[in-house]
Scaffold this motif. Structure first.
Motif, PDB file in Angstrom:
ATOM      1  N   SER A 108      -8.399  38.575  83.927  1.00  0.00           N
ATOM      2  CA  SER A 108      -8.579  38.737  85.342  1.00  0.00           C
ATOM      3  C   SER A 108      -8.734  37.245  86.625  1.00  0.00           C
ATOM      4  N   TYR A 109     -10.177  37.155  86.487  1.00  0.00           N
ATOM      5  CA  TYR A 109     -10.597  36.028  87.021  1.00  0.00           C
ATOM      6  C   TYR A 109     -10.340  34.961  86.720  1.00  0.00           C
ATOM      7  N   LEU A 110      -9.425  34.796  85.188  1.00  0.00           N
ATOM      8  CA  LEU A 110      -8.782  33.502  85.231  1.00  0.00           C
ATOM      9  C   LEU A 110      -7.332  33.864  85.609  1.00  0.00           C
ATOM     10  N   ALA A 111      -6.640  35.085  85.821  1.00  0.00           N
ATOM     11  CA  ALA A 111      -5.492  34.672  85.952  1.00  0.00           C
ATOM     12  C   ALA A 111      -5.859  34.801  87.977  1.00  0.00           C
ATOM     13  N   ASP A 112      -6.654  34.854  88.629  1.00  0.00           N
ATOM     14  CA  ASP A 112      -7.127  34.003  90.430  1.00  0.00           C
ATOM     15  C   ASP A 112      -7.091  32.784  89.823  1.00  0.00           C
ATOM     16  N   SER A 113      -7.747  32.236  88.885  1.00  0.00           N
ATOM     17  CA  SER A 113      -7.013  31.298  88.933  1.00  0.00           C
ATOM     18  C   SER A 113      -5.970  30.202  88.392  1.00  0.00           C
ATOM     19  N   TYR A 114      -5.438  31.126  88.372  1.00  0.00           N
ATOM     20  CA  TYR A 114      -4.083  30.476  87.638  1.00  0.00           C
ATOM     21  C   TYR A 114      -3.418  30.330  89.286  1.00  0.00           C
ATOM     22  N   ILE A 115      -4.033  31.677  89.802  1.00  0.00           N
ATOM     23  CA  ILE A 115      -2.975  31.625  91.478  1.00  0.00           C
ATOM     24  C   ILE A 115      -2.878  30.468  92.157  1.00  0.00           C
ATOM     25  N   ASN A 116      -5.067  30.172  92.325  1.00  0.00           N
ATOM     26  CA  ASN A 116      -4.775  28.555  93.273  1.00  0.00           C
ATOM     27  C   ASN A 116      -4.681  27.569  92.359  1.00  0.00           C
ATOM     28  N   LEU A 117      -4.474  27.251  91.166  1.00  0.00           N
ATOM     29  CA  LEU A 117      -3.884  26.270  90.207  1.00  0.00           C
ATOM     30  C   LEU A 117      -1.979  26.626  90.933  1.00  0.00           C
ATOM     31  N   GLU A 118      -1.655  27.542  91.289  1.00  0.00           N
ATOM     32  CA  GLU A 118      -0.584  27.653  91.780  1.00  0.00           C
ATOM     33  C   GLU A 118      -0.401  27.158  93.403  1.00  0.00           C
ATOM     34  N   ARG A 119      -0.587  27.465  93.902  1.00  0.00           N
ATOM     35  CA  ARG A 119      -0.525  27.324  95.107  1.00  0.00           C
ATOM     36  C   ARG A 119      -1.440  25.730  95.441  1.00  0.00           C
ATOM     37  N   SER A 120      -2.025  25.370  94.508  1.00  0.00           N
ATOM     38  CA  SER A 120      -2.719  23.687  94.754  1.00  0.00           C
ATOM     39  C   SER A 120      -1.282  23.004  93.927  1.00  0.00           C
ATOM     40  N   TYR A 121      -0.897  23.383  93.354  1.00  0.00           N
ATOM     41  CA  TYR A 121       0.400  22.937  92.432  1.00  0.00           C
ATOM     42  C   TYR A 121       1.660  22.471  94.305  1.00  0.00           C
ATOM     43  N   GLY A 122       1.643  23.539  94.630  1.00  0.00           N
ATOM     44  CA  GLY A 122       2.552  23.980  94.858  1.00  0.00           C
ATOM     45  C   GLY A 122       3.008  23.116  96.329  1.00  0.00           C
ATOM     46  N   GLY A 123       1.608  23.126  96.711  1.00  0.00           N
ATOM     47  CA  GLY A 123       0.936  22.456  98.098  1.00  0.00           C
ATOM     48  C   GLY A 123       1.557  20.584  97.853  1.00  0.00           C
ATOM     49  N   LEU A 124       1.318  20.020  96.764  1.00  0.00           N
ATOM     50  CA  LEU A 124       1.591  19.082  96.000  1.00  0.00           C
ATOM     51  C   LEU A 124       3.429  18.478  95.708  1.00  0.00           C
ATOM     52  N   LYS A 125       4.266  19.929  96.115  1.00  0.00           N
ATOM     53  CA  LYS A 125       5.575  19.548  96.152  1.00  0.00           C
ATOM     54  C   LYS A 125       5.304  19.244  94.176  1.00  0.00           C
ATOM     55  N   ARG A 126       4.298  20.237  93.548  1.00  0.00           N
ATOM     56  CA  ARG A 126       4.500  20.097  91.775  1.00  0.00           C
ATOM     57  C   ARG A 126       5.558  21.200  91.432  1.00  0.00           C
ATOM     58  N   PHE A 127       6.484  21.953  92.023  1.00  0.00           N
ATOM     59  CA  PHE A 127       6.966  23.224  92.250  1.00  0.00           C
ATOM     60  C   PHE A 127       7.257  24.113  90.636  1.00  0.00           C
ATOM     61  N   GLU A 128       7.749  22.827  89.865  1.00  0.00           N
ATOM     62  CA  GLU A 128       7.476  23.478  88.449  1.00  0.00           C
ATOM     63  C   GLU A 128       5.883  23.845  87.759  1.00  0.00           C
ATOM     64  N   ASP A 129       5.019  22.999  88.291  1.00  0.00           N
ATOM     65  CA  ASP A 129       4.184  23.783  87.332  1.00  0.00           C
ATOM     66  C   ASP A 129       3.258  24.239  88.523  1.00  0.00           C
ATOM     67  N   ALA A 130       3.866  24.909  89.091  1.00  0.00           N
ATOM     68  CA  ALA A 130       2.853  26.174  90.523  1.00  0.00           C
ATOM     69  C   ALA A 130       3.214  27.315  89.798  1.00  0.00           C
ATOM     70  N   LEU A 131       5.095  27.398  89.258  1.00  0.00           N
ATOM     71  CA  LEU A 131       5.687  28.257  88.706  1.00  0.00           C
ATOM     72  C   LEU A 131       5.503  28.737  87.030  1.00  0.00           C
ATOM     73  N   LYS A 132       4.724  27.866  86.922  1.00  0.00           N
ATOM     74  CA  LYS A 132       4.802  27.748  85.478  1.00  0.00           C
ATOM     75  C   LYS A 132       2.840  28.903  85.606  1.00  0.00           C
ATOM     76  N   ALA A 133       1.900  28.127  86.574  1.00  0.00           N
ATOM     77  CA  ALA A 133       0.997  28.806  87.212  1.00  0.00           C
ATOM     78  C   ALA A 133       0.913  29.703  87.366  1.00  0.00           C
ATOM     79  N   GLY A 134       2.515  30.095  87.834  1.00  0.00           N
ATOM     80  CA  GLY A 134       2.472  32.432  88.480  1.00  0.00           C
ATOM     81  C   GLY A 134       2.582  33.021  87.266  1.00  0.00           C
ATOM     82  N   LYS A 135       4.008  32.643  86.837  1.00  0.00           N
ATOM     83  CA  LYS A 135       4.090  33.258  85.414  1.00  0.00           C
ATOM     84  C   LYS A 135       3.496  33.722  84.504  1.00  0.00           C
ATOM     85  N   GLU A 136       1.682  32.837  84.904  1.00  0.00           N
ATOM     86  CA  GLU A 136       0.566  33.113  83.597  1.00  0.00           C
ATOM     87  C   GLU A 136       0.180  34.020  84.122  1.00  0.00           C
ATOM     88  N   ALA A 137      -0.317  33.855  85.758  1.00  0.00           N
ATOM     89  CA  ALA A 137      -1.009  34.730  86.665  1.00  0.00           C
ATOM     90  C   ALA A 137      -0.504  36.339  86.396  1.00  0.00           C
TER      91      ALA A 137
END
Length: 376
Positions: A108-137
């Protein structure tokens, strides 16, 4: 304060507890949107946990990862996405190692780390990377929810909310809506049982749902969702104004957009004026935190007044918006150049309709933008 005193006498015993209490303090500050205080407490917790993890990694690596995860969330809230990504990646690496050894404890902690990765990528407009992290979570939380629904259902809803945003950034509006609808359904069930805990999440879910309906041109559905969000936000703001008034103001702004799309301009005005009034109160208490939001809303209010033919009212609020923007543009020219440009364009457009001349004193300080607009 108590743990500081104890840690000075017996650091081996009490430094871990001091770090834990600092991390909790940061979370409490974050809940009150006192982000700078939250950031300070969280950084100190990490500093201590780093030292402890270096000496006893088997014992203190999980604590370090937890503190890093908290800090990355604060960086995201502050818009410092490069810093957020760096911290999120370190957090993710630690939890990945821990989850390989103890999956039941750390998935569950690993999943939460994916969410913060997703939001960080999103803020940097790296949307494909964000989506990949979001799907993993989402994948992790679906599996966990199947085993322990009562424990992980809210986490799944949170993950689906972030996933919807990532889909939306990529223009995959149907997928965004699907994820948001599922998140809203879950939060509705949870809020029925624990309203004090989940009503804020339900309000946020309705806000997202309204935005995604709007992107698909389903404006009546969007309005209905935003009205649901407003009803909840009002209840929350009445009980805890210091916490939820900002959320109410944002929701009123979203409601105004829905009214506008349906041509209900008097309703747009009413929502915009109420949101502006709220931001005035908030800015009186926390200037730097809410003045930029007030400036944005005043400029939008000017457009609403203009659309209703109330040009003098429009000019008044746009001038106020520029007055607020000027010191921010002076101190942070890159960050506020786009906002200042839009407000100046709005200002000159209104002046043209009123057949009035610009105020030289108001324009002083905006010369770099005026040159690009070819206005002297």
């Amino acid at each position: 304060q108590i743990y500081r005193k104890l840690a000075e006498v017996q650091p081996n015993v009490y430094l871990p507890r001091l770090a834990g209490s600092l991390n909790n303090l940061g979370i409490r500050y974050g809940g009150l949107e006192r982000l700078e205080d939250a950031f300070k407490a969280s950084e100190e917790a990490i500093q201590i946990h780093r030292k402890l993890a270096h000496i006893q990694p088997n014992v203190y690596l999980p604590d370090l990862a937890g503190s890093l995860n908290t800090l990355s969330a604060f960086y995201i809230d502050l818009g410092r996405f490069e810093d957020a990504l760096k911290v999120s990646e370190e957090t993710h690496q630690i939890y990945r190692k821990l989850a390989e050894v103890q999956p039941n404890a750390y998935l569950s902690y690993l999943a939460d780390s994916y969410i913060n990765l997703e939001r960080s990528y999103g803020g940097l407009k790296r949307f494909e990377d964000a989506l990949k992290a979001g799907k993993e979570a989402t994948q992790i939380y679906r599996k966990l929810t199947e085993k322990q629904s009562s424990v992980y259902l809210s986490h799944l809803a949170n993950t689906l909310t972030s996933l919807g945003v990532s889909f939306n950034h990529l223009g995959r509006f149907e997928d965004a809506l699907k994820a948001s609808e599922e998140a809203t359904q879950i939060y509705r069930k949870l809020a029925d049982v624990q309203p004090n805990v989940y009503l804020p999440d339900l309000a946020m879910a309705f806000n997202n749902l309204g935005a995604f309906y709007g992107n698909l041109g389903r404006f009546e559905n969007a309005l209905k969702a935003h009205e649901e969000a407003i009803q909840i936000s009002r209840e929350l703001a009445e009980k805890q104004p210091s916490v939820y008034l900002p959320h109410l103001a944002k929701t009123l702004t979203n409601l105004g957009v829905s009214y506008s799309r349906l041509g209900k301009f008097e309703d747009v005005l009413k929502a915009s004026e109420e949101a502006t009034q709220i931001y005035r109160k908030l800015a009186d208490v926390q200037h730097n935190a809410y003045l930029p939001n007030l400036a944005i809303l005043l400029n939008s209010l000017g457009a609403v007044y203009g659309g209703l033919g109330r040009l003098k009212d429009a000019l008044k609020v746009v001038v106020e918006s520029l007055d607020i923007t000027k010191p921010f543009f002076k101190n942070y020219p890159t960050a506020f150049a786009n906002d200042a440009t839009k407000r100046l364009q709005n200002y000159f457009s209104i002046l043209q309709e009123l057949e009035q001349q610009p105020d030289p004193e108001l324009l002083r300080g905006f010369e770099p933008i005026l040159e690009t607009l070819e206005i002297t």
